[in-house]
Design an enzyme around this catalytic site. Structure first.
Site, PDB file in Angstrom:
ATOM      1  N   HIS A   9       0.954  -1.097   0.055  1.00 52.36           N
ATOM      2  CA  HIS A   9      -0.063  -0.065  -0.024  1.00 52.36           C
ATOM      3  C   HIS A   9       0.962   1.349   0.068  1.00 52.36           C
ATOM      4  O   HIS A   9       2.227   1.402   0.288  1.00 52.36           O
ATOM      5  CB  HIS A   9      -0.757  -0.053   1.233  1.00 52.36           C
ATOM      6  N   GLU A  79      -1.528  -6.941   8.164  1.00 56.78           N
ATOM      7  CA  GLU A  79      -0.204  -6.748   8.482  1.00 56.78           C
ATOM      8  C   GLU A  79       0.041  -7.463   9.797  1.00 56.78           C
ATOM      9  O   GLU A  79      -0.701  -7.977  10.494  1.00 56.78           O
ATOM     10  CB  GLU A  79      -0.001  -5.223   8.822  1.00 56.78           C
TER      11      GLU A  79
END
Length: 199
Positions: A9, A79
């Site tokens: 990202h 994550e």
């Protein structure tokens, strides 16, 4: 297996300042949005067979900005759960643990809703994701794209190559970058890493 594209990202306020951003759902900065948009030509030049995205907004917005509209949200792409180190920088951790290294030491325990993960636990998630990628290749034509997070994608790369999760430490990964994992003579390889379009 065909080409597997990994997209980290774009920039967030926390990634810019070096704060460990695991389960905190922070948005992209404007620079992060620009980073994502810049990847469009790199993505558009390939036929996408399947795409998966982390549930967090920084990844979902990146996927949308790079032109992926039919994506499957997969919780295994989140994550690393940094537990007690969520929101803290490595510099701050080193004040009390000067030899600490995420990829071998893991994290300090956190609260019940995010207790933290060991490198091996992150590796297990990566293995599950790679199994889904393999199934996607069996059922579609074209490449597969994963839009997710830096530390997780580094571990996934290590596992793709048959290495322990801790070897994710070897693969530095910038925000708003594209990587390509492929095969050569039937063996997994890194075909491109940390790619950004020329500025």
């Amino acid at each position: 297996m065909g080409d597997l594209f990994l997209v980290r990202h774009g920039e967030t306020e926390w990634s810019r300042s070096g704060r460990h951003t695991g389960l905190t759902d922070v948005p992209l900065t404007e620079k992060g949005r620009e980073q994502a948009r810049s990847l469009v030509p790199l993505i558009r030049s390939h036929r996408i067979g399947a795409a998966f995205v982390s549930p967090f907004q920084r990844a979902r917005e990146t996927a949308e900005l790079i032109g992926l509209h039919e994506v499957r949200v997969d919780p295994d792409l989140h994550e690393w759960d940094y537990g007690g180190y969520e929101g803290i920088t490595t510099v701050e951790i080193h004040r009390s643990r000067p030899d600490w290294f995420l990829f071998t030491d893991g994290v300090a325990p956190g609260p019940p809703d995010h207790p933290g993960e060991t490198p091996e636990q992150v590796g297990e998630r990566a293995d599950r994701m790679l199994a889904r990628v393999e199934a996607a290749f069996a059922n579609t034509e074209g490449c597969v794209v994963l839009v997710a997070h830096g530390h997780f994608l580094r571990v996934l790369t290590a596992r793709h190559l048959g290495l322990p999760a801790s070897h994710g430490a070897l693969f530095q990964l910038g925000t708003g970058t594209l990587c390509r994992l492929g095969t050569e003579h039937g063996r997994p390889v890194i075909a491109a890493w940390n790619v950004r379009p020329p500025s």
